[in-house]
Write an enzyme that holds these catalytic residues in place. Structure first.
Site, PDB file in Angstrom:
ATOM      1  N   ASP A  67       0.845  -1.132  -0.138  1.00 40.73           N
ATOM      2  CA  ASP A  67      -0.123  -0.145  -0.203  1.00 40.73           C
ATOM      3  C   ASP A  67       0.971   1.308  -0.059  1.00 40.73           C
ATOM      4  OD1 ASP A  67       0.886  -0.625   2.560  1.00 40.73           O
ATOM      5  OD2 ASP A  67      -1.203  -1.276   3.379  1.00 40.73           O
ATOM      6  N   ASP A 136      -8.327  -2.647  13.766  1.00 42.13           N
ATOM      7  CA  ASP A 136      -9.629  -2.703  13.392  1.00 42.13           C
ATOM      8  C   ASP A 136      -9.582  -3.897  12.451  1.00 42.13           C
ATOM      9  OD1 ASP A 136      -8.265  -1.923  11.059  1.00 42.13           O
ATOM     10  OD2 ASP A 136      -9.716  -0.060  10.897  1.00 42.13           O
ATOM     11  N   HIS A 138      -7.994  -4.704   9.480  1.00 38.81           N
ATOM     12  CA  HIS A 138      -7.510  -4.556   8.294  1.00 38.81           C
ATOM     13  C   HIS A 138      -6.305  -5.162   8.030  1.00 38.81           C
ATOM     14  CE1 HIS A 138      -5.151  -0.725   9.422  1.00 38.81           C
ATOM     15  NE2 HIS A 138      -4.331  -1.651   9.002  1.00 38.81           N
ATOM     16  N   GLU A 143     -10.057  -1.591   4.976  1.00 40.46           N
ATOM     17  CA  GLU A 143     -10.658  -1.165   6.171  1.00 40.46           C
ATOM     18  C   GLU A 143     -11.778  -2.082   6.434  1.00 40.46           C
ATOM     19  OE1 GLU A 143      -8.861   0.141   8.222  1.00 40.46           O
ATOM     20  OE2 GLU A 143      -8.123   2.297   7.883  1.00 40.46           O
TER      21      GLU A 143
END
Ligand code: F6R
Length: 261
Positions: A67, A136, A138, A143
């Site tokens: 990313d 979270d 990811h 996400e």
């Protein structure tokens, strides 16, 4: 999914480095998927040490990062392109240009994402993808709510992820970009071996969902339960919410050394 619980990050780094070394011995032109963030640092340290000793070489290998932030100037030290260069690429012997990432500077973002997918495909796909996991859930920056079949695209970072990453931006939440380009969950799932690393108490909930929860876009990493060769390397703190932690420990400790992960 294989779950390996070890005492400390250095031990995790050694186990992951063993499998990468063995891949490169079998296939010197292997294609690696590279995560940034804190979790893989022990792997990169171990690989850099082995490369310095001549035990492993990346001369014929290629790398694709997971990313990249959108909106940071290219010279910014937190651009993932610069981060991966400093923590790994510059410390081993990749050929110039062998490691690439999604183009966070692109003006035509859909075209840049499609080009990235095409580059991975033309390289023959990713042999081994190194992953961290967000608090979270990811992986990459997919996400919660991400399509489980997604490909490389732009995503908006959650407030939680931006707060988690503010430590890299002098604890200034406003300095953390709001968007990124990320390999999709479908892109990640196409890699032949997934190696996810997580340490510390703050990862325990995400690891609990990843390993023992139902597959759900609310915890995107859970898609890994559908992967035929996924390895989860964690420390005791990250394992503390796993119901079957003792079973995973027993299974790994009774495995013959030659088998690897
Ligand atoms: C980074 C990435 C992210 C991180 C995750 C965990 O390239 O794709 O998914 O792996 O946010 O970050 P750390 O390891 O810093 O806790």
């Amino acid at each position: 999914m294989e779950v390996v619980i070890l005492n400390d990050p250095a031990a995790i780094g050694r186990v992951a480095a063993d499998t990468i070394e063995s891949l490169l011995t079998r296939k010197p032109d292997a294609v690696l998927g590279l995560a940034t963030g804190s979790s893989p640092l022990a792997i990169y340290d171990e690989l850099a040490a082995r490369c310095a000793k001549g035990q492993v070489s990346f001369r014929g290998a290629r790398g694709f990062t997971l990313d990249e932030y959108v909106g940071l100037p290219p010279e910014h030290p937190e651009c993932y392109r610069n981060v991966i260069d400093s923590v790994f690429v510059s410390r081993v012997d990749f050929a110039p240009g062998a490691v690439v990432g999604p183009d966070g500077q692109a003006t035509d973002i859909p075209a840049a994402c499609a080009a990235y997918e095409e580059a991975i495909h033309s390289a023959g796909g990713i042999d081994l993808q190194i992953l961290g996991i967000g608090t979270d859930g990811h992986i990459g920056f997919n996400e919660p709510g991400s399509s489980l079949a997604s490909r490389t695209r732009i995503k908006t970072l959650t407030r939680q992820t931006r707060m988690d990453n503010a430590r890299f931006f002098d604890d200034n939440l406003n300095a953390v970009p709001t968007h990124c380009l990320t390999q999709g969950l479908g892109t990640i799932m196409a890699a032949r071996h997934l190696v996810l690393v997580a340490t510390g108490h703050n990862k325990a909930e995400a690891i609990h969902h990843l390993v023992e929860g139902p597959v759900s876009a609310m915890w995107p990493a859970t898609i890994m339960q559908h992967h035929p060769h996924a390895t989860v390397l964690i420390d005791d703190a990250a394992a503390r919410r796993l119901q079957l932690a003792d079973y995973y420990r027993e299974t790994y400790s009774s495995k013959p050394d030659w088998q690897g992960i």
